[in-house]
Design an enzyme around this catalytic site. Structure first.
Site, PDB file in Angstrom:
ATOM      1  N   ASP A  94       0.798  -0.985  -0.014  1.00  0.00           N
ATOM      2  CA  ASP A  94      -0.008  -0.048  -0.202  1.00  0.00           C
ATOM      3  C   ASP A  94       0.981   1.077   0.181  1.00  0.00           C
ATOM      4  OD1 ASP A  94      -2.108   1.868   0.038  1.00  0.00           O
ATOM      5  OD2 ASP A  94      -2.823   1.054   2.133  1.00  0.00           O
ATOM      6  N   ALA A  95       1.289   1.372  -1.024  1.00  0.00           N
ATOM      7  CA  ALA A  95       2.542   2.536  -1.511  1.00  0.00           C
ATOM      8  C   ALA A  95       1.745   3.956  -1.964  1.00  0.00           C
ATOM      9  CB  ALA A  95       3.708   2.096  -2.099  1.00  0.00           C
ATOM     10  N   LYS A  96       0.868   3.751  -2.726  1.00  0.00           N
ATOM     11  CA  LYS A  96      -0.026   5.014  -3.577  1.00  0.00           C
ATOM     12  C   LYS A  96       0.931   5.630  -4.144  1.00  0.00           C
ATOM     13  CE  LYS A  96      -3.523   5.164   0.282  1.00  0.00           C
ATOM     14  NZ  LYS A  96      -2.967   4.183   1.026  1.00  0.00           N
ATOM     15  N   ARG A  97       2.023   5.142  -5.018  1.00  0.00           N
ATOM     16  CA  ARG A  97       2.979   5.586  -5.832  1.00  0.00           C
ATOM     17  C   ARG A  97       2.363   6.161  -6.989  1.00  0.00           C
ATOM     18  NH1 ARG A  97       5.456   5.117  -1.299  1.00  0.00           N
ATOM     19  NH2 ARG A  97       7.512   4.343  -1.360  1.00  0.00           N
ATOM     20  N   THR A 121      -0.551  -0.296  -4.743  1.00  0.00           N
ATOM     21  CA  THR A 121      -1.613   0.720  -4.967  1.00  0.00           C
ATOM     22  C   THR A 121      -0.913   1.966  -5.484  1.00  0.00           C
ATOM     23  OG1 THR A 121      -1.298   1.697  -2.598  1.00  0.00           O
ATOM     24  CG2 THR A 121      -2.962   0.040  -3.062  1.00  0.00           C
TER      25      THR A 121
END
Length: 276
Positions: A94-97, A121
């Site tokens: 869950d890194a939301k890069r 993510t």
């Protein structure tokens, strides 16, 4: 892990539970702080107690980056422990890069090749050339933020472009990307009323659904509007499971909370079999 392998695990375990490993040194049991690596010790105990009740784990990368090199080491040990001991578990970074070109490729290499996560993510704001580099990796999955469960989601995601809400544009346009068969989407459980509309655009894609539990989302409502014949849902619970107790029995308490969700999910799956 392929989508079919994930679906097989869901049916085998009668669960579509994802457990978020948002491990915070301020919240884990105090007696663990004397350990050499309290974050990994906590994660390992949670994993060992709950792996048979869930199909995925989702470390939120910020909770590891916040502790610098030591936190990154804890993350590496956690994902290596999962891959070595529970290889059938689906893993989500869950890194939301979200960046363009070579930068996205490097992010993808970091999480898909170096750490060997199954998925990550991604924030879609920069568009096609920030997403497709992730989709180029075989048997890896990109989980695009579509409609999130936070209050600020209404700032942009539900605003209309002409007659269409922005989140619908994100969903629709993303299906045209090269490798889009490996796309999944984040859709918050607190937005259960939107699932029917979302399924018109992405009828078969897996949806990662945070917000059940501590954020007040309702499992049955999400399943009623979001489930597909292949289930198509990963329901995430983080705080409600991993911080069920701050005492010596923290792992057992987490297991109990995970078991309660798994039992509820089995009922939903039984209903799915009747429909399809």
């Amino acid at each position: 892990m392929t989508t079919q392998e994930l679906i097989a695990q869901i049916h085998k375990k009668q669960s579509f539970l994802c457990i978020g490993l948002d491990t915070d040194l301020d919240k884990i049991p105090k007696f663990l702080l004397k350990e050499e690596d309290p974050i990994f010790t906590f994660n390992k105990a949670i994993i060992d107690a709950t792996h048979h009740l869930c199909v995925a784990y989702k470390p939120n990368i910020a909770f590891y980056e916040a502790y610098g090199v030591e936190g990154w080491s804890s993350l590496r040990k956690t994902i290596e422990y999962l891959n070595e001991n529970y290889p059938d578990i689906f893993t989500i970074a869950d890194a939301k890069r979200g960046d363009i070109g070579n930068t996205s490729t490097r992010y993808a290499k970091a999480f898909f090749e170096d750490l060997n996560f199954d998925s990550i993510t991604i924030a879609p704001y920069m568009g096609k050339d920030s997403v497709e580099p992730f989709l180029a990796f075989e048997n890896k999955h990109t989980i695009l933020l579509a409609l999130t469960s936070n209050e600020g989601a209404f700032d942009f995601q539900t605003k209309k472009i002409g007659d269409t809400e922005l989140y619908k544009e994100v969903l629709s346009i993303s299906t045209t990307y090269k490798g889009s068969e490996n796309l999944m989407y984040v859709v918050g459980a607190t937005k259960a009323a939107y699932f029917k509309e979302i399924r018109k655009i992405v009828p078969n894609s897996f949806l990662l659904v945070p917000g059940v539990g501590a954020q007040g989302g309702n499992l049955h409502d999400v399943c009623a509007h979001g489930m597909t014949k292949d289930v198509g849902l990963l329901i995430n619970s983080s705080r409600g499971i991993i911080y069920a107790s701050g005492e010596l029995n923290f792992a057992e308490a987490a297991q109990q909370k995970a078991s309660e969700l798994q039992i509820a999910m089995k009922k939903e799956l039984d209903g799915l079999h009747q429909v399809f």
